[in-house]
Design an enzyme around this catalytic site. Structure first.
Site, short mmCIF file in Angstrom:
data_model
loop_
_atom_site.label_atom_id
_atom_site.label_comp_id
_atom_site.label_asym_id
_atom_site.label_seq_id
_atom_site.Cartn_x
_atom_site.Cartn_y
_atom_site.Cartn_z
N LYS A 259 0.84 -1.21 0.00
CA LYS A 259 0.00 0.00 0.00
C LYS A 259 0.87 1.24 0.00
O LYS A 259 2.04 1.21 0.42
CB LYS A 259 -0.95 0.03 1.21
CG LYS A 259 -0.28 0.12 2.60
CD LYS A 259 0.00 1.53 3.10
CE LYS A 259 0.75 1.56 4.42
NZ LYS A 259 1.77 2.52 4.61
N ASP B 216 -2.05 -1.46 10.20
CA ASP B 216 -2.24 -1.48 8.74
C ASP B 216 -2.80 -2.81 8.24
O ASP B 216 -3.14 -2.93 7.06
CB ASP B 216 -0.90 -1.25 8.02
CG ASP B 216 -0.46 0.21 8.04
OD1 ASP B 216 -1.32 1.09 8.27
OD2 ASP B 216 0.73 0.47 7.82
P1 ATP Z 1 4.36 -0.10 7.66
O1 ATP Z 1 4.17 0.63 6.36
O2 ATP Z 1 3.18 -0.97 8.03
O3 ATP Z 1 4.86 0.74 8.76
P2 ATP Z 1 6.87 -1.02 6.66
O4 ATP Z 1 6.59 -1.26 5.21
O5 ATP Z 1 7.51 0.27 7.02
O6 ATP Z 1 5.51 -1.20 7.43
P3 ATP Z 1 7.79 -3.71 6.98
O7 ATP Z 1 8.28 -4.04 5.61
O8 ATP Z 1 6.51 -4.31 7.40
O9 ATP Z 1 7.77 -2.15 7.22
O10 ATP Z 1 8.96 -4.14 7.98
C1 ATP Z 1 9.14 -3.58 9.26
C2 ATP Z 1 9.98 -4.57 10.09
O11 ATP Z 1 9.18 -5.71 10.38
C3 ATP Z 1 11.19 -5.08 9.35
O12 ATP Z 1 12.33 -4.49 9.87
C4 ATP Z 1 11.19 -6.59 9.54
O13 ATP Z 1 12.30 -7.04 10.28
C5 ATP Z 1 9.94 -6.91 10.36
N1 ATP Z 1 9.07 -7.95 9.74
C6 ATP Z 1 8.40 -8.89 10.43
N2 ATP Z 1 7.69 -9.66 9.60
C7 ATP Z 1 7.89 -9.22 8.35
C8 ATP Z 1 7.41 -9.62 7.08
N3 ATP Z 1 6.59 -10.68 6.93
N4 ATP Z 1 7.79 -8.91 6.01
C9 ATP Z 1 8.62 -7.83 6.15
N5 ATP Z 1 9.11 -7.43 7.33
C10 ATP Z 1 8.77 -8.10 8.43
#
Ligand code: ATP
Length: 314
Positions: A11, A141
């Site tokens: 997203k 989210d």
């Molecule tokens: P959001 O936009 O919801 O804040 P994000 O895109 O910034 O999320 P993610 O890619 O979800 O961040 O990753 C955040 C942290 O979560 C990473 O540092 C990772 O170590 C951990 N993590 C746990 N499970 C997952 C997963 N299935 N995929 C990606 N990261 C994960």
């Protein structure tokens, strides 16, 4: 069926406003969320024991209980112990295409996919709102990621109102491979710097979040007016992430100078996206930014907005 393959879209935030803090420690938000055609793939397979196993082709992603996909399976196992006993545990194989810690809800989308997939594997027949209720327990989210499309999200992000999906626009994303921003850091820094401006009484909070429902961005979305949508993009978290990471600001400027409809950081960053009116414009913008910033660590994607969240792969 004992196995399912799911397509798991990321997203972007077309709008992110921080209104105040909540008694549970989270922030009160008003957001407009949008699914995009950049997706992970998750393969789920039943196991003969009651274990949960996760693996991912990206070493940045944990393969233990801290993986949000693991936590989603654990939640289903604890909510539906009889189904776990009947159908067995689950192996979760994640093919990561969504950049990690990028503000694109990669982990949240993976968790949403596991809820949807286990519901199918265990033939639970949960409704969308029952799935969203479970999703709320996993992260702010996660509920949006289930049905995806275009939605207004308030509260922590879990109160969703779907609006007519925006599918006529294209998007270019840019992220430095070696730069990650922690969501917790972004929100706590925002609280330190802007906490004094937070609304605290329920009435003002409600009136501000309802303002988004009737606001100019939502009407521009209803009219599918790409130029207006581009002008109305907003993200409060830019106020803390851009000063800390000048290269993110530079990316935003590079997009701006490439004639896009609008550009903004997504979520807590550091991914910057730009909206484009057509696929060919998106490709041109991608090439223009590549030329302006020829850094081999800069990843760029040209893709489109989509009207759905998790779906079963054909
Ligand atoms: P959001 O936009 O919801 O804040 P994000 O895109 O910034 O999320 P993610 O890619 O979800 O961040 O990753 C955040 C942290 O979560 C990473 O540092 C990772 O170590 C951990 N993590 C746990 N499970 C997952 C997963 N299935 N995929 C990606 N990261 C994960």
């Amino acid at each position: 069926m004992r196995s399912y393959s799911l397509i798991v879209p990321a997203k972007i935030n077309l709008y992110l406003e921080i209104l105040g803090s909540r008694p549970d420690g989270y922030h009160e938000l008003a957001m407009v969320l949008q699914s995009i055609d950049l997706a992970d793939r998750i393969d789920l397979r039943s196991l003969s024991t009651d274990t949960i196993r996760v693996h991912c082709d990206n070493p940045q992603v944990p393969a233990d209980k801290s993986n949000l996909a693991y936590r989603a399976a654990e939640l289903m196992a604890s909510e539906f112990p009889k189904s776990l006993a009947q159908y067995g545990g689950v192996e979760i194989a994640i093919a990561k295409r969504i950049p990690v810690a990028a503000g694109l809800a990669g982990g949240s989308a993976n968790a949403a996919a596991v809820l949807v997939g286990i519901d199918l594997m265990w033939q639970l027949g949960l409704t969308q709102s029952e799935l969203e209720e479970l999703a709320t327990q996993l992260g702010s989210d996660v509920p949006f990621c289930i049905a995806g499309g275009t939605a207004i999200a308030t509260g922590r992000g879990e109160k969703l109102s779907t609006i007519p999906a925006l599918t006529n626009l294209h998007v270019v994303l840019a992220k430095y491979r070696n730069l990650a921003v922690s969501t917790v850091w972004a929100y706590s820094t925002y609280r330190q710097q802007f906490g004094s401006t937070y609304l605290s009484d329920t009435e003002s909070l409600q009136s501000r979040s309802s303002r988004v429902h009737s606001g100019p961005l939502v009407s521009a979305i209803a009219q599918k007016d790409g130029a207006k949508i581009g002008q109305l993009l907003h993200n409060d978290l830019e106020k803390v992430v851009l000063p800390e990471h000048p290269q993110v600001l530079r990316l935003r400027e590079a997009f701006q100078s490439s004639g896009v409809l609008g550009t903004m950081m997504s979520g807590s960053g550091p991914t910057v996206f730009a909206l484009a009116a057509s696929e060919s414009q998106a490709q041109e913008v991608k090439q223009a930014v590549r030329k302006l910033i020829p850094d081999p660590n800069l990843d760029l994607w040209a893709t489109k907005l989509i009207a759905n969240g998790i779906r079963v792969a054909n």
